[in-house]
Structures are given as structure tokens and as C-alpha cells.
Design a protein around this motif. Structure first.
Motif, PDB file in Angstrom:
ATOM      1  N   ARG A  70      -0.735   6.957   2.093  1.00 57.90           N
ATOM      2  CA  ARG A  70      -0.859   5.505   2.144  1.00 57.90           C
ATOM      3  C   ARG A  70      -1.264   5.049   3.557  1.00 57.90           C
ATOM      4  O   ARG A  70      -2.132   4.187   3.712  1.00 57.90           O
ATOM      5  CB  ARG A  70       0.465   4.870   1.748  1.00 57.90           C
ATOM      6  N   ASP A  71      -0.636   5.625   4.576  1.00 58.62           N
ATOM      7  CA  ASP A  71      -0.929   5.233   5.952  1.00 58.62           C
ATOM      8  C   ASP A  71      -2.398   5.385   6.273  1.00 58.62           C
ATOM      9  O   ASP A  71      -3.029   4.510   6.850  1.00 58.62           O
ATOM     10  CB  ASP A  71      -0.145   6.120   6.931  1.00 58.62           C
ATOM     11  N   PHE A  72      -2.932   6.536   5.867  1.00 60.94           N
ATOM     12  CA  PHE A  72      -4.333   6.809   6.175  1.00 60.94           C
ATOM     13  C   PHE A  72      -5.237   5.827   5.450  1.00 60.94           C
ATOM     14  O   PHE A  72      -6.139   5.240   6.046  1.00 60.94           O
ATOM     15  CB  PHE A  72      -4.675   8.248   5.768  1.00 60.94           C
ATOM     16  N   VAL A  73      -4.971   5.626   4.144  1.00 63.04           N
ATOM     17  CA  VAL A  73      -5.884   4.784   3.358  1.00 63.04           C
ATOM     18  C   VAL A  73      -5.838   3.344   3.851  1.00 63.04           C
ATOM     19  O   VAL A  73      -6.879   2.710   4.053  1.00 63.04           O
ATOM     20  CB  VAL A  73      -5.535   4.889   1.859  1.00 63.04           C
ATOM     21  N   VAL A  74      -4.624   2.805   4.073  1.00 60.55           N
ATOM     22  CA  VAL A  74      -4.521   1.388   4.421  1.00 60.55           C
ATOM     23  C   VAL A  74      -4.866   1.144   5.885  1.00 60.55           C
ATOM     24  O   VAL A  74      -5.709   0.305   6.212  1.00 60.55           O
ATOM     25  CB  VAL A  74      -3.103   0.869   4.102  1.00 60.55           C
ATOM     26  N   ASP A  75      -4.236   1.911   6.793  1.00 52.53           N
ATOM     27  CA  ASP A  75      -4.420   1.634   8.220  1.00 52.53           C
ATOM     28  C   ASP A  75      -5.771   2.078   8.742  1.00 52.53           C
ATOM     29  O   ASP A  75      -6.364   1.421   9.582  1.00 52.53           O
ATOM     30  CB  ASP A  75      -3.336   2.349   9.036  1.00 52.53           C
TER      31      ASP A  75
END
Lengths: 269, 253
Positions: A70-75
Motif C-alpha cells: 500500500r505504501d508504495f502504491v499510494v505514496d
């Protein structure tokens, strides 16, 4: 063998359809597969430290895994995509507008053209530190710089397009007493469209380069920063995964826009 | 002719002067530490130029740039010409090179650092790669575009491969070579500066980021101006060269 039996030198003969039984697209695949396999073998052979190079298969596996985080995709991913879209849209609109102003006014044309010609000789990225001091490390300096970097290629292509309208059509427009808006909509835009589209395609490539480069040098989040952070943390696996991801992403984005734009190109129909 | 050329310079100069005036006025109005006016920027550039360490950085950048630029032009031109002679292999190889060229190369820079270490070698190699791919592509396209009529004529005359290259192909691609040299200069310089900004111990890019951490904006702006001038002089010379070569060698179609 054939080459020797003919008296016609190979450079004037038509290109062969196949070499060693394979057509050229197959050779492209062979070439790519060969390069990937060589890298894979070199990394696995033990001649190089795992801190320096990892096998291609691991890079790919890890970059697919990244898509699930999630961190990679969103941020990182989403943010970079938004920045690229924003700067691409800004440079597309202002680029075509400036080119139109140049096509309309001789004075503007003369004033701006020399700068357009030499723009890409100037290292625009040197301006980035200035913008960072003025606007902070947020999104503003990245969008400004990416827009500046991609707008000029849009301008120069759109200008070629606007100037390609045949003089006879411009004369016809005058004798029909068309208004400026009518001229723009019915004559200038359609005749400039193929060149504008070519400019937009390059504009996207430049916007991607600028966004990723600025994020890479100095930013807190974003795709470019993922690679930078992994490098600084000696996290070789994540670093290569990020590089593979960015490369594939840029390639697909450019191909997709190219395909989408050529649907509007009347010269190719 | 000279009178017309005289007036052609006026609009760009008026535009530049207007921008400088806007800069000076807004800087005076804002009166902020992070937005210096043109006067302060030039003053700090002048004091930078008196600093031997800064001059060393400029010289470092110039040296690495020259080496990688010459290498990029030579390698790109020769390999591009060799590939361009074969239509089949151009079709097979070009898609790969175009794909490589559309990748934002700066994210590959850590690989250069890992393989070559921090220093002249890695940033020079990165600048080389930034310049050599476009040069290669330009030369392949140019060689593929050599007039078929000329090729047929040299076949009829029974020219050897070597004299074909020397007499037909090289003169045919010279205009593209000249414009490639101009384009690749900018690209090599951008690659080098980006590399220096990311990691370096000297060079113009390093100086820019060092001043950023010291928050000395007037120095940064002064250096941006200096970089622009340093980039512009060779570009104008290359433009001159290009127009001369075009006048002499370009085949009218």
C-alpha cells in the motif's frame, strides 16, 4: 552464401526478410532475451557481489511484490503519476497556446524562437535547487520544473504544425472573411494536429523524465525517491526492483500515449 | 541583409530585458532572503569566481564533460553508421534502443555508482550514456536515409565498401552528425549535472546542492546563470558549425 553469388552489393539489394530463418521482430526478442539471460547468469555466477547486482528474476519478482504494498502504491506510484499528469497537462495547454501566439504574431515569434532553439542545451535541472528554496520540497517545484522542461518541446512541434498550413488555405480563409476563432478551429488546429500530437508524445516522455529526476535528486516521496532511498540504505533488491518498475512504467506510459494519440492523427489514417 | 539581421536581435533582447526587470522589481518588492534580485546574484557569482575551490569545481565539470561528450559522439556516430548500413539489423535492434532511450536514465545512476564507485568514472560514464543513445539513434536514421540513387550509382561504379563509406555515406550523414552533436551536447551536460547533484565531491552540480543545504539562494542563481552561459557558448558554436555543414553537404530534395 547468396551474398557472394550476386554481383549486386548488399547495400542496394532489398533487405532480406529473414536472417538465419528468423524475421527481424524475432531477432529483437532474441536480443532482449539474450541480454536478460546474460545479466541473470552473470549475477548468479558469483563473479559479482550480491550488494552490487542481483539476478533479473529477483528484480522482477520484487517489483511485482511492490505493486501489492500500500505504501508504495499510494505514496510513490500514485503521487508520481499525478505529478506527471499535472505537468503534462500544464505543458500541453501552455505549449500549444504559446505556439499559437508565435504563429499569430511576428514579434512574439522573433522574441521567443531563439530561446526555444537553445532551450535544451541549457541544464534546466540546475534551477531545481532555486525552486526548492523558494517553494519547499513539496510538489510545487517538481511540477514547475517538469512543466518547464516539457513545454518547450511541445512549443517547437506545435509551431512547426501551425506553420505547415498551406498559404493558399490561409488566403482562402481571408477571402471568406473568417474570424480568428474560425481560422483557428477550422484551419490551423486541424492542419497542425499531427505535429502537435508528436510534440505531446515527446512532452509526456520529458515530463516523466523531469518528475522522476527531480524526485530522485531531492524529494521526500515518489517513485524516484524509492530508488534513491533504497540505494542509500544499501537495499540492493529494492533498488533494482524500483529501477525495473520505473523503466517498465515509463515504457508503457509512452507506448500507451503514442497509441492513443495516433488514433487522432489524420495523416496516418 | 545586415540591417535585417540587426532588427532580428531586438525582440529577443527586449523579452530578456523585460524578464530581468520583472525579476528585479519583484525581488525588490518581496524583499525576502530566499528571493534575491539580479544584482545580488551577480555579486555572489563574482565572489564565487574568486574562490579557487569553486573554479576547481568548474574545471572538473568541464573536463569530465569534454571527455564524455567526445566519447559519446565518436561511439554513437560510428556504431550508428555501422548499424544503419543494414536495414534488416536496424529493424531488429532499433526498437530496443528506442525503448532504452525512453527510460528516465537518472534512476539507473545508482547502478553506475555501484559498479564504478563514486567519482569521475561513474559520473562521466553516466553523462556518456545520456549522450550516446540519442547520437546513435540519429546516426542510424541518417545512414538509413542516404539517397538510394547515390547507393545505386556507387554500386554501378563498383566502389569498395571502404570508399562507399568515405565518399557516399559519410558526406551524406554529415548534416545529421552536426545536428546530433548540437543536441547531444545539451543532453550530456544535463546527465553530468544530474549525476553531480546526486552524488559528488566536486563539480557544478555538487556546488548547486551544497549551496542548497546552506540556503544561499543568491549563489545558486549566480551559478545557474554561469552554467547557462557555459552551456550556451559551445551550443552557439555548434549551431554555427551545423549551418555551415548544412549549406555545404545537404542534398536538396
Amino acid at each position: 552464401m547468396k551474398a557472394r553469388s550476386s554481383v549486386v552489393p548488399s547495400y542496394v539489394r532489398p533487405a532480406p526478410r529473414r536472417v538465419a530463418g528468423l524475421p527481424s521482430p524475432m531477432w529483437t526478442l532474441v536480443l532482449v532475451a539474450g541480454l536478460v539471460a546474460a545479466l541473470e547468469l552473470y549475477a548468479r555466477s558469483g563473479a559479482v557481489s550480491r550488494l552490487d547486482l542481483i539476478p533479473v528474476s529477483e528484480m522482477v519478482v520484487r517489483s511485482v511484490e511492490l505493486l501489492g504494498e500500500r505504501d508504495f502504491v499510494v505514496d510513490a506510484l500514485l503521487r508520481s503519476v499525478l505529478l506527471i499528469c499535472a505537468s503534462f497537462a500544464a505543458s500541453a495547454v501552455t505549449g500549444v497556446a504559446i505556439a499559437y501566439a508565435m504563429a499569430r504574431s511576428r514579434w512574439v515569434h522573433r522574441a521567443v524562437k531563439p530561446y526555444v532553439n537553445v532551450f535544451y542545451a541549457l541544464p534546466v535541472f540546475a534551477l531545481y535547487p532555486v525552486m526548492v528554496v523558494m517553494f519547499g520540497t513539496g510538489v510545487v517545484p517538481i511540477i514547475l520544473l517538469a512543466t518547464l522542461f516539457s513545454v518547450v518541446i511541445v512549443i517547437s512541434h506545435a509551431l512547426v504544425g501551425f506553420e505547415s498550413a498551406p498559404p493558399i488555405v490561409t488566403k482562402l480563409a481571408r477571402s471568406l472573411e473568417m474570424t480568428r476563432t474560425q481560422q483557428l478551429r477550422k484551419i490551423l488546429l486541424p492542419s497542425a494536429l499531427p505535429d502537435i500530437l508528436a510534440g505531446l508524445k515527446l512532452g509526456l516522455a520529458y515530463a516523466i523524465i523531469a518528475v522522476l529526476a527531480t524526485e530522485f535528486i531531492l524529494a521526500t516521496t515518489g517513485l524516484g525517491q524509492v530508488v534513491n532511498r533504497a540505494y542509500n540504505n544499501f537495499d540492493t533488491v529494492d533498488m533494482y526492483a524500483g529501477i525495473v518498475f520505473v523503466s517498465v512504467f515509463a515504457l508503457l506510459a509512452n507506448l500507451a500515449l503514442g497509441a492513443a494519440l495516433s488514433a487522432f492523427d489524420w495523416r496516418r489514417r | 541583409m545586415s540591417a535585417r539581421r540587426g532588427t532580428a536581435w531586438i525582440p529577443p533582447l527586449v523579452l530578456a530585458a523585460a524578464l530581468v526587470v520583472v525579476w528585479a522589481v519583484t525581488a525588490a518588492l518581496a524583499d525576502s532572503a530566499v528571493y534575491p534580485g539580479p544584482g545580488e546574484a551577480m555579486a555572489s557569482l563574482w565572489s564565487d569566481l574568486g574562490d579557487p575551490r569553486f573554479l576547481g569545481s568548474v574545471a572538473d565539470t568541464a573536463r569530465v564533460l569534454l571527455l564524455s561528450y567526445v566519447a559519446a559522439i565518436a561511439v554513437g556516430a560510428v556504431t550508428g553508421m555501422v548499424l544503419g548500413l543494414s536495414a534488416f539489423w536496424s529493424r531488429a535492434v532499433l526498437p530496443v534502443v528506442y525503448a532504452l532511450n525512453s527510460v528516465p536514465k537518472i534512476v539507473l545512476y545508482p547502478v553506475f555508482l555501484l559498479m564504478l564507485g563514486i567519482g569521475d568514472l561513474s559520473r562521466g560514464a553516466f553523462a556518456f550514456v545520456s549522450g550516446v543513445l540519442p547520437m546513435f539513434l540519429i546516426m542510424v536514421e541518417a545512414t538509413a536515409g542516404v539517397s538510394r540513387l547515390h547507393l545505386k550509382m556507387s554500386a554501378a561504379l563498383g566502389l569498395s565498401r571502404w570508399s562507399l563509406l568515405r565518399r557516399i555515406v559519410v558526406p551524406g550523414v554529415l548534416p545529421s552528425l552536426a545536428s546530433g552533436m548540437r543536441l547531444c551536447f545539451g543532453l550530456t551536460l544535463i546527465g553530468l549535472l544530474l549525476a553531480e547533484m546526486f552524488s559528488g565531491s566536486s563539480g557544478l552540480g555538487y556546488e548547486l546542492l551544497r549551496n542548497l543545504s546552506l540556503a544561499r539562494v543568491e549563489n545558486i542563481i549566480g551559478q545557474v546563470v554561469l552554467t547557462g552561459v557555459l552551456a550556451l557558448l559551445p551550443t552557439l558554436a555548434l549551431q554555427q558549425l551545423e549551418s555551415r555543414i548544412r549549406n555545404r553537404y545537404e542534398v536538396a530534395t
